[in-house]
Design a protein around this motif. Structure first.
Motif, PDB file in Angstrom:
ATOM      1  N   LYS A  29      -6.448   5.046   9.838  1.00  0.00           N
ATOM      2  CA  LYS A  29      -6.415   4.839   8.446  1.00  0.00           C
ATOM      3  C   LYS A  29      -6.861   3.431   8.115  1.00  0.00           C
ATOM      4  N   PRO A  30      -7.603   2.928   7.070  1.00  0.00           N
ATOM      5  CA  PRO A  30      -7.893   1.824   6.417  1.00  0.00           C
ATOM      6  C   PRO A  30      -6.640   0.881   6.371  1.00  0.00           C
ATOM      7  N   SER A  31      -6.663  -0.501   6.798  1.00  0.00           N
ATOM      8  CA  SER A  31      -5.652  -1.140   6.129  1.00  0.00           C
ATOM      9  C   SER A  31      -6.049  -2.561   5.869  1.00  0.00           C
ATOM     10  N   THR A  32      -5.184  -3.223   5.326  1.00  0.00           N
ATOM     11  CA  THR A  32      -5.284  -4.624   4.523  1.00  0.00           C
ATOM     12  C   THR A  32      -4.094  -5.598   4.975  1.00  0.00           C
ATOM     13  N   THR A  33      -4.471  -6.699   5.600  1.00  0.00           N
ATOM     14  CA  THR A  33      -3.272  -7.864   5.641  1.00  0.00           C
ATOM     15  C   THR A  33      -3.484  -8.710   4.225  1.00  0.00           C
TER      16      THR A  33
ATOM     17  N   GLU B 221       1.677  -9.650   3.365  1.00  0.00           N
ATOM     18  CA  GLU B 221       1.927  -8.232   3.528  1.00  0.00           C
ATOM     19  C   GLU B 221       0.893  -7.478   4.316  1.00  0.00           C
ATOM     20  N   ASN B 222       1.273  -6.359   4.986  1.00  0.00           N
ATOM     21  CA  ASN B 222       0.166  -5.505   5.694  1.00  0.00           C
ATOM     22  C   ASN B 222       0.596  -4.057   4.989  1.00  0.00           C
ATOM     23  N   ALA B 223      -0.541  -3.313   4.990  1.00  0.00           N
ATOM     24  CA  ALA B 223      -0.189  -1.908   4.444  1.00  0.00           C
ATOM     25  C   ALA B 223      -1.477  -1.038   4.631  1.00  0.00           C
ATOM     26  N   GLN B 224      -1.348   0.186   4.948  1.00  0.00           N
ATOM     27  CA  GLN B 224      -2.571   1.084   4.999  1.00  0.00           C
ATOM     28  C   GLN B 224      -2.541   1.941   3.829  1.00  0.00           C
ATOM     29  N   GLY B 225      -3.777   2.518   3.669  1.00  0.00           N
ATOM     30  CA  GLY B 225      -4.255   3.360   2.603  1.00  0.00           C
ATOM     31  C   GLY B 225      -5.341   4.332   2.560  1.00  0.00           C
ATOM     32  N   ASP B 226      -5.927   5.173   1.852  1.00  0.00           N
ATOM     33  CA  ASP B 226      -6.828   6.015   1.826  1.00  0.00           C
ATOM     34  C   ASP B 226      -8.080   5.474   1.925  1.00  0.00           C
ATOM     35  N   GLY B 227      -8.346   4.151   1.405  1.00  0.00           N
ATOM     36  CA  GLY B 227      -9.429   3.304   1.723  1.00  0.00           C
ATOM     37  C   GLY B 227      -9.163   1.768   1.754  1.00  0.00           C
ATOM     38  N   GLN B 228     -10.036   1.219   1.881  1.00  0.00           N
ATOM     39  CA  GLN B 228      -9.652  -0.302   2.051  1.00  0.00           C
ATOM     40  C   GLN B 228      -8.877  -1.169   0.597  1.00  0.00           C
ATOM     41  N   PHE B 229      -9.526  -0.465  -0.630  1.00  0.00           N
ATOM     42  CA  PHE B 229      -8.849  -1.114  -1.993  1.00  0.00           C
ATOM     43  C   PHE B 229      -7.621  -0.536  -1.992  1.00  0.00           C
ATOM     44  N   ASP B 230      -7.399   0.779  -1.675  1.00  0.00           N
ATOM     45  CA  ASP B 230      -6.090   1.476  -1.699  1.00  0.00           C
ATOM     46  C   ASP B 230      -4.989   0.745  -0.854  1.00  0.00           C
ATOM     47  N   ALA B 231      -5.476   0.530   0.374  1.00  0.00           N
ATOM     48  CA  ALA B 231      -4.598  -0.475   1.297  1.00  0.00           C
ATOM     49  C   ALA B 231      -4.235  -1.687   0.686  1.00  0.00           C
ATOM     50  N   PHE B 232      -5.169  -2.199  -0.161  1.00  0.00           N
ATOM     51  CA  PHE B 232      -5.102  -3.609  -0.778  1.00  0.00           C
ATOM     52  C   PHE B 232      -3.770  -3.470  -1.676  1.00  0.00           C
ATOM     53  N   ILE B 233      -3.857  -2.376  -2.307  1.00  0.00           N
ATOM     54  CA  ILE B 233      -2.985  -2.146  -3.608  1.00  0.00           C
ATOM     55  C   ILE B 233      -1.673  -1.986  -2.906  1.00  0.00           C
ATOM     56  N   ASN B 234      -1.543  -1.074  -1.724  1.00  0.00           N
ATOM     57  CA  ASN B 234      -0.206  -0.846  -1.248  1.00  0.00           C
ATOM     58  C   ASN B 234       0.343  -2.028  -0.670  1.00  0.00           C
ATOM     59  N   ALA B 235      -0.455  -3.116   0.058  1.00  0.00           N
ATOM     60  CA  ALA B 235       0.051  -4.272   0.274  1.00  0.00           C
ATOM     61  C   ALA B 235       0.654  -5.121  -0.715  1.00  0.00           C
ATOM     62  N   LEU B 236      -0.077  -5.187  -1.933  1.00  0.00           N
ATOM     63  CA  LEU B 236       0.213  -5.841  -3.173  1.00  0.00           C
ATOM     64  C   LEU B 236       1.688  -5.192  -3.611  1.00  0.00           C
ATOM     65  N   LYS B 237       1.888  -3.929  -3.648  1.00  0.00           N
ATOM     66  CA  LYS B 237       3.143  -3.267  -3.938  1.00  0.00           C
ATOM     67  C   LYS B 237       4.255  -3.610  -3.220  1.00  0.00           C
ATOM     68  N   LYS B 238       4.106  -3.885  -1.998  1.00  0.00           N
ATOM     69  CA  LYS B 238       5.033  -4.291  -1.136  1.00  0.00           C
ATOM     70  C   LYS B 238       5.613  -5.787  -1.755  1.00  0.00           C
ATOM     71  N   VAL B 239       4.413  -6.721  -2.010  1.00  0.00           N
ATOM     72  CA  VAL B 239       4.954  -8.128  -2.280  1.00  0.00           C
ATOM     73  C   VAL B 239       5.749  -8.067  -3.552  1.00  0.00           C
ATOM     74  N   TYR B 240       5.230  -7.288  -4.579  1.00  0.00           N
ATOM     75  CA  TYR B 240       5.899  -7.115  -5.624  1.00  0.00           C
ATOM     76  C   TYR B 240       7.249  -6.443  -5.930  1.00  0.00           C
ATOM     77  N   GLY B 241       7.227  -5.428  -4.600  1.00  0.00           N
ATOM     78  CA  GLY B 241       8.615  -4.852  -4.779  1.00  0.00           C
ATOM     79  C   GLY B 241       9.634  -6.035  -4.258  1.00  0.00           C
ATOM     80  N   ARG B 242       9.323  -6.940  -3.592  1.00  0.00           N
ATOM     81  CA  ARG B 242      10.304  -7.934  -3.012  1.00  0.00           C
ATOM     82  C   ARG B 242      10.896  -8.597  -4.179  1.00  0.00           C
ATOM     83  N   GLU B 243      10.214  -8.842  -5.243  1.00  0.00           N
ATOM     84  CA  GLU B 243      10.719  -9.428  -6.553  1.00  0.00           C
ATOM     85  C   GLU B 243      11.134  -8.172  -7.576  1.00  0.00           C
ATOM     86  N   LYS B 244      11.143  -7.007  -7.185  1.00  0.00           N
ATOM     87  CA  LYS B 244      11.848  -5.978  -8.077  1.00  0.00           C
ATOM     88  C   LYS B 244      10.842  -5.739  -9.366  1.00  0.00           C
TER      89      LYS B 244
END
Length: 505
Positions: A406-410, A422-445
């Motif tokens: 699966k594509p991934s982004t750090t 953060e690091n995350a996987q996704g259905d494509g490179q940009f989707d992986a980027f968005i998932n990594a971004l969600k992890k960052v913002y999830g930390r800050e609720k």
């Protein structure tokens, strides 16, 4: 000042086809023959070599049928050989009426290739010329390797010319077959011949092995030749023949006592068509027909053009059916950008122009190719960036895409001065980027806006290395809004659009 008109014989369809890897179809030859004679107004065309192939036979027959119906038959010429009339029989079957008979113009070629004496060769030639006359075929004669003949065996050349000028020959064609002549030799050799045979029509056929073909053509005209052999785009054997467009421009601008019939404004159109038919690309810096010839790159040149056309010369692009352009890049400066803005009907204030210039320089440093069509996108991107204060910075990212994984982004990002990774996987490179971004913002609720529309476009007419603009529409509980990103890489342009969203959000 008295003018003399010089014939232009275009040999793109014969000698030009001897360019390595080039072959015209019968329909392409007919199309180009029509363009050369009717659109470009050359005086004569050499269209083929006799006996080469069935396809060549068909091509010549098509051309002669058309030429006969339009009154051009005497303008269509075929290369023939000293072969006891076999070439002539081939010509009769095609309907062609003018032969360019290939003979040996140097003693070296005659001795080692044909292994004959001059008198034996002249006898064979005389028989072919005589047969052509009985068949109603006009004869022109090529002296192959004539330039080396004049260097190494001038007695033979003059002996040969004494023979030919007593024959029923319309023109004598003098080729620098191996492209070895200097401009001084060209003048000296032709001057000797034309003074000795003042009532004979001589053509000069230059090759370009030392890049001297245009200079040699000029010297041949000064010596008094009556015709020139040229090719579109300088096509031909080895380094090619003297190029038609360059010679036409040089004659028109620097030789006021010479008149030619070629229509300048059609040169570029025909050049592009020949390039398309052959796949033989036109170098960007090729005089007259190259893409860069009428393009100013340095900003100081564009500035000078705005101040009394300081960087113009007599080669005005409109003469050749073209327009002047101003390149956009790291050396272009504000003046080039202003020229392109005027053409697009856009205006910017000084501050906006400065920011757009800085962005174009930045892209130029990355070796990105920027065109006029990219300019509205760059303006939109730069001015859109001014509308918000930047508090979020996408500092770095690694995008991976591997077969079977699966594509991934750090991602490394800074928010109000605080760094996150953060690091995350996704259905494509940009989707992986968005998932990594969600992890960052999830930390800050914090919940990110939803991506509801994603569109990519490139400037119309752009190439594969064009800038692309990604336009993303986002939805929060209260409203929807759109951000844009610009880059030559689609995923990167989407990330830039996302960074703008984060700052607006």
């Amino acid at each position: 000042m008295s003018h003399r008109t010089v014939e232009i014989m275009d040999t793109t369809l014969r000698d030009g086809e001897q360019t390595s890897g080039v072959s015209f179809s019968a329909s392409e030859k007919l199309t180009l023959a029509k363009l050369l004679l009717e659109e470009l107004k050359v005086d004569r065309i050499e269209v083929a070599s006799a006996r080469v192939s069935d396809g060549e036979f068909k091509a010549v027959k098509n051309i002669t049928e058309w030429a006969k119906s339009e009154g051009y038959l005497q303008k269509v010429e075929v290369l023939t050989f000293v072969d006891k009339g076999v070439s002539l029989d081939w010509m009769v079957a095609t309907g062609a009426k003018v032969q360019n008979l290939l003979t040996k113009g140097s003693l070296n070629h005659l001795t080692h290739q044909l292994k004959k004496t001059p008198d034996q060769h002249f006898k064979d030639i005389g028989e072919v010329i005589s047969k052509a006359e009985t068949l109603g075929i006009t004869t022109n004669v090529y002296l192959e390797d004539w330039s080396n003949g004049m260097r190494n065996s001038p007695e033979y050349v003059f002996h040969f010319l004494d023979f030919l000028t007593a024959q029923p020959v319309k023109r004598i064609l003098l080729p620098d077959t191996l492209g070895v002549l200097t401009h001084q030799e060209t003048f000296d050799f032709l001057d000797q011949i034309i003074q000795r045979y003042p009532n004979t029509h001589f053509d000069f056929h230059g090759h370009n092995d030392y890049d001297l073909s245009v200079a040699n053509v000029m010297e041949s005209l000064k010596a008094g030749v009556h015709g020139l052999h040229l090719t579109v785009n300088g096509m031909g054997e080895r380094a090619g023949n003297a190029p038609l467009a360059s010679v036409v421009a040089v004659v028109n601008d620097f030789m006021p006592n010479i008149a030619i019939n070629v229509k300048e404004s059609s040169l570029y159109k025909v050049s592009k068509l020949v390039s398309a038919f052959t796949g033989f690309g036109i170098p960007d810096n090729k005089p007259i027909v190259g893409d860069n010839v009428f393009t100013q790159t340095a900003g100081i040149h564009a500035d000078g053009d705005s101040k009394k056309n300081l960087y113009f010369n007599d080669l005005l692009p409109e003469r050749f059916g073209r327009k002047r352009k101003y390149a956009l890049g790291k050396t272009s400066g504000k003046a080039n950008i202003q020229k392109n803005l005027q053409e697009l009907g856009l205006t910017l204030n000084d501050d906006e122009l400065k920011k757009v210039t800085e962005r174009i320089i930045e892209l130029g440093d990355k070796k990105e190719r920027v065109t006029k069509d990219d300019l509205p996108y760059i303006i939109s991107d730069v001015l859109d960036s001014e509308w918000h204060q930047q508090r979020v910075f996408v500092k770095s990212y690694v995008l991976t895409h591997s077969k079977g994984l699966k594509p991934s982004t750090t991602l490394s990002i800074e928010i109000d001065g605080k760094a996150y990774e953060e690091n995350a996987q996704g259905d494509g490179q940009f989707d992986a980027f968005i998932n990594a971004l969600k992890k960052v913002y999830g930390r800050e609720k914090m919940e990110l806006p939803k991506l509801v529309d994603y569109a990519v476009r490139i400037p119309p007419g752009s190439t594969s290395d064009a800038l692309c603009e990604t336009i993303i529409t986002w939805q929060t509980k209260e409203k929807s809004f759109t951000t844009r990103g610009l880059d030559s890489d689609q995923t990167v342009s989407a990330i830039k659009a996302t960074e703008k969203m984060l700052n607006l959000f």
